[in-house]
Design an enzyme around this catalytic site. Structure first.
Site, PDB file in Angstrom:
ATOM      1  CG  ASN A 160      -1.761   1.222   1.351  1.00 56.96           C
ATOM      2  OD1 ASN A 160      -1.853   2.002   0.405  1.00 56.96           O
ATOM      3  ND2 ASN A 160      -2.405   1.405   2.497  1.00 56.96           N
TER       4      ASN A 160
ATOM      5  CE  LYS B 128      -0.097   3.440   4.631  1.00 53.77           C
ATOM      6  NZ  LYS B 128      -0.115   3.618   6.065  1.00 53.77           N
TER       7      LYS B 128
ATOM      8  CG  HIS C 284      -5.950   1.946   5.195  1.00 55.80           C
ATOM      9  ND1 HIS C 284      -5.501   2.937   6.035  1.00 55.80           N
ATOM     10  CD2 HIS C 284      -4.941   1.052   5.092  1.00 55.80           C
ATOM     11  CE1 HIS C 284      -4.262   2.650   6.404  1.00 55.80           C
ATOM     12  NE2 HIS C 284      -3.904   1.502   5.848  1.00 55.80           N
TER      13      HIS C 284
ATOM     14  CD  GLU D  78      -3.004   5.580   6.632  1.00 59.78           C
ATOM     15  OE1 GLU D  78      -2.999   5.529   5.384  1.00 59.78           O
ATOM     16  OE2 GLU D  78      -2.081   5.103   7.330  1.00 59.78           O
TER      17      GLU D  78
ATOM     18  CD  GLU E 214      -3.672  -2.711   7.545  1.00 58.46           C
ATOM     19  OE1 GLU E 214      -2.493  -2.816   7.198  1.00 58.46           O
ATOM     20  OE2 GLU E 214      -4.395  -1.772   7.202  1.00 58.46           O
TER      21      GLU E 214
ATOM     22  N   GLY F 156       2.161   2.203  10.943  1.00 51.51           N
ATOM     23  CA  GLY F 156       3.107   3.314  10.872  1.00 51.51           C
ATOM     24  C   GLY F 156       3.789   3.648  12.192  1.00 51.51           C
TER      25      GLY F 156
ATOM     26  CB  SER G 227       4.965  -1.684  12.414  1.00 51.35           C
ATOM     27  OG  SER G 227       4.529  -0.357  12.632  1.00 51.35           O
TER      28      SER G 227
HETATM   29  C1  PEP Z   1      -0.979   0.170   6.376  1.00 47.72           C
HETATM   30  O1  PEP Z   1      -1.166   1.386   6.411  1.00 47.72           O
HETATM   31  O2  PEP Z   1      -1.835  -0.594   5.893  1.00 47.72           O
HETATM   32  C2  PEP Z   1       0.253  -0.352   6.931  1.00 47.72           C
HETATM   33  C3  PEP Z   1       0.355  -1.630   7.163  1.00 47.72           C
HETATM   34  O3  PEP Z   1       1.246   0.566   7.150  1.00 47.72           O
HETATM   35  P1  PEP Z   1       2.697   0.307   7.788  1.00 47.72           P
HETATM   36  O4  PEP Z   1       3.254  -0.931   7.177  1.00 47.72           O
HETATM   37  O5  PEP Z   1       3.473   1.517   7.448  1.00 47.72           O
HETATM   38  O6  PEP Z   1       2.479   0.132   9.262  1.00 47.72           O
END
Ligand code: PEP
Length: 242
Positions: A9, A11, A94, A96, A163, A169, A206
């Protein structure tokens, strides 16, 4: 090991030039893997990235879509449009988008129904907001509301991306064994509620080249969703390589 799905992803991070550059270099440096690789660029980059991957087994996904096929919805892109150009997957729900664009389970449900009707595979993101609030029942409620009225024969086209929002993040991931238990719980919930066995469940939050294999080796984790670490070609290649 079963075939796993590894989703990048990006973003709102890569410009068109950077997306093209990454895609070309990924192919050049790519070691064959049995896993499914899905790259999700920004919407304006999708078409160019698709062309670069056209002769490979790398798939392309969108990071969002709207719930209607077409109409007076300024600024939106439909699942129908995405499917027409060759997009296979769409990320929906998601955290966000839930946070910055106030997307609710009701909105996500409408998007899921329309995406499935337009033959896109849905990556449905769900997860608890804080480490303290790890009540699995709230995850089940989200799944129930997001999957309302989804026909059983579409469950094959849904990936549930677990998630934990606090892990996204933050540099702190859940430990793989616990992520495996939650994925197993989600599979059992879907089996009991919808009579559908082994819905695909993946983990995101992460991940990096050091920890991702530990997640991919878990029996109930069918893949991973990678944010930050998917932006760096070397890191991403390490993650997808055997
Ligand atoms: C995400 O935003 O779906 C995600 C997994 O981000 P990150 O790997 O940066 O934690």
């Amino acid at each position: 090991m079963n075939k796993k799905t590894i989703i990048a992803n990006w973003k709102m991070n890569k410009s068109l030039a950077k997306s093209i550059n990454f895609a070309k270099n990924l192919i050049k440096n790519y070691y064959e893997t049995d896993n499914n690789i899905v790259i999700c660029p920004s919407s304006i980059c999708i078409h160019d990235v698709l062309k670069i991957f056209s002769d490979t087994n790398i798939s392309v996904g969108a990071q969002n879509c709207f719930w209607a096929d077409r109409g007076a919805y300024t600024g939106e892109i439909s699942a129908e449009m995405l499917h027409e150009i060759g997009v296979e997957y769409v990320i929906l729900g998601h955290s966000e988008r839930r946070t910055y664009l106030s997307e609710t389970n009701e909105i996500i449900n409408k998007k899921i129904l329309n995406s499935l009707e337009n033959n896109l595979k849905v990556i449905l993101c769900i997860g608890e907001k804080t480490r303290q609030n790890n009540n699995i029942n709230s995850i089940f409620t989200d799944i129930e509301e997001c999957l309302k009225s989804v026909p059983k024969n579409s469950f094959n086209d849904i990936i549930v991306a677990y998630e934990p929002v606090w892990a996204i993040g933050s540099g702190v991931s859940l430990d793989p064994e616990n992520a495996n238990i939650i994925c197993e719980n989600i599979q059992e919930f879907v089996e009991n509620k919808y009579d559908f066995c082994n819905i695909k469940t993946i983990y995101g939050g992460s991940l990096n080249p050091e920890n991702s294999k530990n997640f991919l080796n878990q029996p109930k984790i069918d893949g991973i969703l990678v944010g930050n670490a998917s932006l760096d070609l070397n890191k991403f290649i390490k993650i997808i390589s055997k």
